[in-house]
Write a protein that holds these residues in place. Sequence first.
Motif, PDB file in Angstrom:
ATOM      1  N   ALA A 191       0.794  -1.232   0.000  1.00 45.91           N
ATOM      2  CA  ALA A 191       0.000   0.000   0.000  1.00 45.91           C
ATOM      3  C   ALA A 191       0.822   1.274   0.000  1.00 45.91           C
ATOM      4  O   ALA A 191       0.404   2.285  -0.539  1.00 45.91           O
ATOM      5  CB  ALA A 191      -0.913  -0.001   1.222  1.00 45.91           C
ATOM      6  N   GLN A 242      -2.391  -5.347  -6.737  1.00 54.99           N
ATOM      7  CA  GLN A 242      -2.953  -4.277  -5.904  1.00 54.99           C
ATOM      8  C   GLN A 242      -4.427  -4.047  -6.220  1.00 54.99           C
ATOM      9  O   GLN A 242      -5.229  -3.777  -5.324  1.00 54.99           O
ATOM     10  CB  GLN A 242      -2.143  -2.986  -6.109  1.00 54.99           C
ATOM     11  CG  GLN A 242      -0.772  -3.066  -5.424  1.00 54.99           C
ATOM     12  CD  GLN A 242       0.128  -1.892  -5.753  1.00 54.99           C
ATOM     13  OE1 GLN A 242       0.215  -1.484  -6.908  1.00 54.99           O
ATOM     14  NE2 GLN A 242       0.805  -1.352  -4.746  1.00 54.99           N
ATOM     15  N   ALA A 258      -7.459  -4.470  -3.627  1.00 56.99           N
ATOM     16  CA  ALA A 258      -8.419  -3.385  -3.400  1.00 56.99           C
ATOM     17  C   ALA A 258      -9.851  -3.903  -3.533  1.00 56.99           C
ATOM     18  O   ALA A 258     -10.728  -3.575  -2.725  1.00 56.99           O
ATOM     19  CB  ALA A 258      -8.172  -2.249  -4.393  1.00 56.99           C
ATOM     20  N   ILE A 268      -6.217  -4.922   2.117  1.00 54.99           N
ATOM     21  CA  ILE A 268      -5.310  -4.095   2.925  1.00 54.99           C
ATOM     22  C   ILE A 268      -6.052  -3.567   4.159  1.00 54.99           C
ATOM     23  O   ILE A 268      -5.564  -3.676   5.286  1.00 54.99           O
ATOM     24  CB  ILE A 268      -4.758  -2.907   2.089  1.00 54.99           C
ATOM     25  CG1 ILE A 268      -4.044  -3.396   0.827  1.00 54.99           C
ATOM     26  CG2 ILE A 268      -3.837  -2.036   2.935  1.00 54.99           C
ATOM     27  CD1 ILE A 268      -2.835  -4.249   1.080  1.00 54.99           C
TER      28      ILE A 268
END
Lengths: 339, 339
Positions: free
Chosen positions: B232, B288, B292, B297
Motif C-alpha cells: 500500500a 494491488q 483493493a 489491505i
Amino acid sequence: MSAVRLENPHCARHQNAFDAARRLVEDELSAVNALIVERMQSQVPLIPELARHLVAAGGKRIRPVLTLLAARLCDYRGTRQIDLAACVEFIHTATLLHDDVVDESDLRRGRSTANALWGNKAPVLVGDFLFSRAFELMVADGSLKVLQILSHASAVIAEGEVAQLVTANDMATDEAAYFAVIKAKTAALFEAASRIGAVVADRPPAEEEALATFGEQLGIAFQLVDDALDYAASQALLGKTVGDDFVDGKTTLPVILAYRDGDDTERRFWRRTMEDQNQTRADLQQAQSYLARHRAIERTLERALEAAGRARGALELFPASPARRALSEIVDFTVARAY
Amino acid sequence: MSAVRLENPHCARHQNAFDAARRLVEDELSAVNALIVERMQSQVPLIPELARHLVAAGGKRIRPVLTLLAARLCDYRGTRQIDLAACVEFIHTATLLHDDVVDESDLRRGRSTANALWGNKAPVLVGDFLFSRAFELMVADGSLKVLQILSHASAVIAEGEVAQLVTANDMATDEAAYFAVIKAKTAALFEAASRIGAVVADRPPAEEEALATFGEQLGIAFQLVDDALDYAASQALLGKTVGDDFVDGKTTLPVILAYRDGDDTERRFWRRTMEDQNQTRADLQQAQSYLARHRAIERTLERALEAAGRARGALELFPASPARRALSEIVDFTVARAY
C-alpha cells in the motif's frame, strides 16, 4: 568436517581406534544421540528434516565424546554431561550448516552441499534453531559457568570463521594469522567441550585448565591434519574430494609454508591461483608438486604431532584410568588419520 | 524491518510520536547504544565494520525501548535493563543479517542487501557473532530466568523464519498458518523484550504475563502493518520499494484474504505469480487491484487495530504513569504508520 570424511569404510583401522575410545562411554553417547534427535524436533517439519541430514546422520561425535570422557576422567557421577555433550554437538552442527552457505561464485563452481538441496536460507535458519536449542539445554542445566564457557566459545568460533574469510585469497597471511584462525574456528570448541567435563565435576582450576589445554591442542592437531589431508589424501581413502581448500583459496599452513619458501615463479603461481582465483584443471597437481618440493605437507603434519604431544602431556596431571587412556587414543586417532 | 523504513523524513509525524515515547528513557537508551558499539568490537575488523552497517546505524531500537520502558513501568531502579536491552537488539540484528541471506535466484532478481557488498557468508557469521555476544551479555547478567526467556524466544524466531520459508510460494497457506508465522518470527521477540522488564523488577506473574501479552500483541500489530504497507505504501512515504513480498511470493495476510475471496481468474493469477513465481512488470499493479477489490489491505489493518487494542488493554493492569503512557504511544505509533 571430519565427521563426514571418516564415514568411508577404507578408514576402518582409524575408525576402530576411535571406536575403542568411544566404547567406554557408549551408553552415555546413546543417550546423547537420543537427546539430539528429541531436541531437534519442531512443529516445522523442515527443521528436523534438514537437521537430520547432518546431526542425526551418525557422525563420529568427537566433540561430545570429549565432554563425556572428560567428565569420566574427573570421576563425575551425575547425568549433566549428557545434556552438555548434546549442546556441544548442536553448536558444532549449527557451525557446519552456516559454513555451507555459499555465494553465487561458489554455485558457479558447482559446489554441492546442503544448500544445493535446500537453498541458502534454510540451512542458516535451521542452524540458528539448533544454536538456540543448545542454549535452551544449557539454561535447563542451570550452570552459569558452563553457559559462560560455551557462549564465549561460540563468539570465538564466529570470529574465527570471519577471520578465515578475511585471510582467504590473501597470500600475506602468515603462520601466526593461520594459527589464530584455527584456534578460534576449531580448537575453541574442542577446548570448551573438554573443559566442561571438569566443570560439571567441580574439579580444581588446575584440572580444568589441563583439560582445556588438552582440548585446545587436540583441536589444533585435528585442524592441521585436516588441512594437510586436503592436499594429500586420495579420494578413495577419505571419501572426499582433494583440493577443496585450493579451489576456495584458503590460506592453510601447507600453502603458507610453500609460498614463504618458494621462488618467484612459485609465488606468482600461488598469487594467481589463490588471490586471483584464476585456476585451471592442472593447477591442483602443480600445487601439490610445489608443496612436495618444500615438504609442506610433512611439515604441517609435524606441527600436528607437536600439538598432539602437548595434548597428551596435559593429561599427565590425571592418574592413569580407562578414561585417560581413551582420551589419549583419540589423540592417536586424530594424527593417525594422516598416515 | 521497520527500523530502516522509518528513517524517511516524510514520516516526521510518526517519528515524533515514537520519539516522545522514547524520550522518557533517553539516557538509558544512550547507554544501550554505547554498550552495543562496545560489545560489537572484535579483533577481526570486518565484524564491527559489517555490524555497524545495521546495528549502529541508529535504527529506532523499538525492541530495546520496550525493555527499558517495561522495566520503568515496573518501578525497577537498577541498571540490568541496559544490558538486556542491548541483548534484545543484538538478537534482532542477528536475525536481520540472517534474513538477508539470498539464493542464486534472488541474486538474479537483482536484490541489493548487505550481501551485495559482502557476499552471503560474512553476514551469516557476523550474525552468529552478535548472537553469541547477546548470550555472553545475558550470562554476565546472571539471571537464568532471563536466559530461559531469550533462548526460547530465539528458537521460536528461527522456527518462525523456517515456517515463513515453507509457506512462501504456497497459496494453500491459510490465516492460521500466517498468524503462527508472525507470532514466531516477530511477536516472540517483542514479547520477550517486554516480559524482561517485569522479570528484572521481580514483579508477580500477573504483571509479567500482562507485559508479555502487551509485547506479543504489539508485535502482531507491527507485522500486520508491515505486511499491509508492503502493498500500500507509496515509495516516497516509506523510503522503501513497494511489492517486495509480492516478488518473494510471501503469503502474507492481504494475499491470503484476496485469494480466499477471489474468483477463478484471480486464483489463477495468484498461483501463477506466487507459486510459479512467474511475474511480469504489470503484475504488481494487478495484484494491488485485486487486493483493493476485496479490501484486503483494510481488513489486514483492521486486524492490526484489534491486536493494538489488546496490547493497550494489557497495560490496564498497571496504574497510570509516564511509562504506561509511553508504551501506549508506541502502540499508537505502530498502527499510525499505516495511515
